[in-house]
Design a protein around this motif. Structure first.
Motif, short mmCIF file in Angstrom:
data_model
loop_
_atom_site.label_atom_id
_atom_site.label_comp_id
_atom_site.label_asym_id
_atom_site.label_seq_id
_atom_site.Cartn_x
_atom_site.Cartn_y
_atom_site.Cartn_z
N THR A 85 70.70 104.91 -3.32
CA THR A 85 70.43 104.26 -2.04
C THR A 85 70.53 102.89 -2.29
OG1 THR A 85 68.77 105.99 -1.40
CG2 THR A 85 68.60 103.79 -0.30
N TRP A 86 70.10 102.14 -3.56
CA TRP A 86 70.11 100.91 -4.01
C TRP A 86 71.71 100.57 -4.19
CZ3 TRP A 86 68.77 99.23 -9.72
CH2 TRP A 86 68.65 97.55 -9.56
N ALA A 89 73.30 99.92 -0.65
CA ALA A 89 72.66 98.54 -0.06
C ALA A 89 73.44 97.44 -0.82
CB ALA A 89 71.17 98.55 -0.37
N LEU A 108 70.92 96.13 7.17
CA LEU A 108 70.13 96.75 6.32
C LEU A 108 68.81 96.73 6.92
CD1 LEU A 108 71.01 95.88 2.80
CD2 LEU A 108 70.98 98.17 3.74
N ASN A 112 69.59 102.45 7.65
CA ASN A 112 69.30 102.96 6.29
C ASN A 112 70.71 102.75 5.45
OD1 ASN A 112 69.35 105.43 4.45
ND2 ASN A 112 67.22 105.01 4.47
N PRO A 113 70.86 102.75 4.34
CA PRO A 113 71.79 102.32 3.66
C PRO A 113 72.62 103.54 3.62
CG PRO A 113 70.07 101.47 2.22
CD PRO A 113 69.51 102.32 3.47
N CYS A 269 68.26 93.59 -1.15
CA CYS A 269 68.53 95.12 -1.37
C CYS A 269 67.56 95.63 -2.49
CB CYS A 269 70.03 95.25 -1.83
SG CYS A 269 71.17 94.48 -0.87
N ASN A 273 61.70 95.69 -1.12
CA ASN A 273 61.98 95.31 0.10
C ASN A 273 62.50 96.45 0.88
OD1 ASN A 273 62.10 93.10 1.95
ND2 ASN A 273 64.32 92.96 1.69
N LEU A 274 63.35 97.22 0.51
CA LEU A 274 63.88 98.23 1.22
C LEU A 274 62.76 99.39 1.72
CD1 LEU A 274 67.26 99.11 -0.66
CD2 LEU A 274 66.90 97.90 1.45
N ASN A 280 63.23 102.36 7.06
CA ASN A 280 63.35 103.29 6.07
C ASN A 280 61.92 104.09 5.83
OD1 ASN A 280 65.98 102.57 5.16
ND2 ASN A 280 65.08 100.90 4.08
#
Length: 334
Positions: A85-86, A89, A108, A112-113, A269, A273-274, A280
């Motif tokens: 996921t990271w 992003a 974003l 969602n990524p 990212c 934060n996400l 999310n």
């Protein structure tokens, strides 16, 4: 195609409440493959040397048969729970920063990524779909995600000049992250699941072969495949984000670096934060899994809170044996 439409298309799952229908052709293929009891599904099947669920195999076959690669395609590859996921992003933000400047309207913040960078096997070729990707992301390079091992990528992808980025993670942390992700659905105890992992019987495993496939290609064709580790990316995100941007063909200018663009992307990212974004905390961008399940801790070394020293020693011994002579190393034990 606008970003809202793009995200909506990739979020759509018309069979959310139904089991994926396996075709007769795929059933015939499965009947010829070795199988073992799976963590989450009744069985995993060994296809092209790797253990996969039936629906994944069906998607992989369709992907291999129908995907046509473009020269500027970008493929982000990982083992499950290795920072996927990271990475999605970061890569999406880097390659689209001219189209989508860093602001309170950035994609974003509303997608969602995994909706912005769709999986081949879980979105695009899932559920017997053959997608038309000719107009996908017409404003820039097409960016895709996958857990598919390098030998099983579509031939057009391997033979083209598309860029592949592989992110791998300490297998002990990967195992614990996977266990928390799907352990509640598993008939096995943590110890039993760990033994299966050590035998390589885990989704897209053996994980050492998965790593080595991409590692060897990165050594033979470094201009087309960038190999990253989760631990290094966590330790110095700014440095490795610059590497990533340059590799993808979107290097940061001196002006961008002076104005703090790199650091702003790192912050946008970041795991925390996400995790805190409303988008999310709800919905399902990956079938059967709520988005909030994609964000647990994101820490390096969390495995020590769950695995015994004996288990860690066992994994360390396996990794030394399997990776011996490759040049790829992991520091698993203190």
């Amino acid at each position: 195609m606008g970003i809202d439409s793009l995200a909506k298309i990739h979020s759509k799952d018309g069979v959310e409440a139904k089991e994926v229908q396996i075709t007769d052709e795929c059933k015939q293929l499965l009947s010829s493959l070795p199988k073992e009891i799976g963590w989450r599904t009744s069985h995993l099947y060994q296809y092209q040397g790797f253990w996969c669920q039936p629906a994944e195999i069906q998607s992989i076959v369709a992907f291999q048969k129908h995907f046509q690669s473009y020269e500027n395609d970008i493929i982000l590859a990982t083992m499950p729970k290795s920072g996927t996921t990271w990475l999605k992003a970061l890569a999406f933000t880097v390659v689209n920063r001219d189209r989508f400047p860093l602001s309170n309207k950035h994609p974003l913040l509303t997608s969602n990524p995994h909706d912005l960078v769709p999986f081949f096997e879980y979105k695009l070729y899932a559920n017997n779909q053959i997608p038309d990707l000719t107009k996908y992301n017409a404003g820039g390079p097409r960016v895709f995600g996958t857990h598919i091992p390098f030998p099983s990528l579509a031939n057009t992808a391997k033979k083209s000049n598309c860029r592949v980025v592989y992110l791998c993670r300490n297998p002990l942390d990967t195992f614990i992250s996977s266990w928390h992700f799907i352990g509640s659905m598993s008939p096995f105890t943590l110890e039993e699941a760990f033994d299966m992992c050590c035998k390589g019987v885990i989704g897209f495993g053996p994980f050492w072969d998965h790593m080595l496939g991409y590692w060897k290609e990165s050594k033979e064709n470094p201009e087309n495949l960038l190999f990253l580790t989760y631990e290094c990316l966590k330790e110095d995100t700014v440095f490795h984000l610059k590497r990533l941007a340059k590799f993808l063909g979107f290097p940061f200018s001196m002006e961008e670096e002076r104005s703090g663009v790199v650091e702003k992307i790192v912050e946008l990212c970041s795991f925390q934060n996400l995790k805190e974004m409303e988008v999310n905390k709800k919905g399902k961008s990956i079938k059967n899994f709520e988005n909030k399940m994609l964000f647990r801790k994101g820490e390096v070394g969390d495995w020590v809170n769950y695995l015994s020293p004996k288990m860690a020693e066992k994994m360390s011994t396996i990794m030394k044996e399997k990776l011996c002579g490759s040049g790829l190393k992991f520091k698993l034990l203190p």
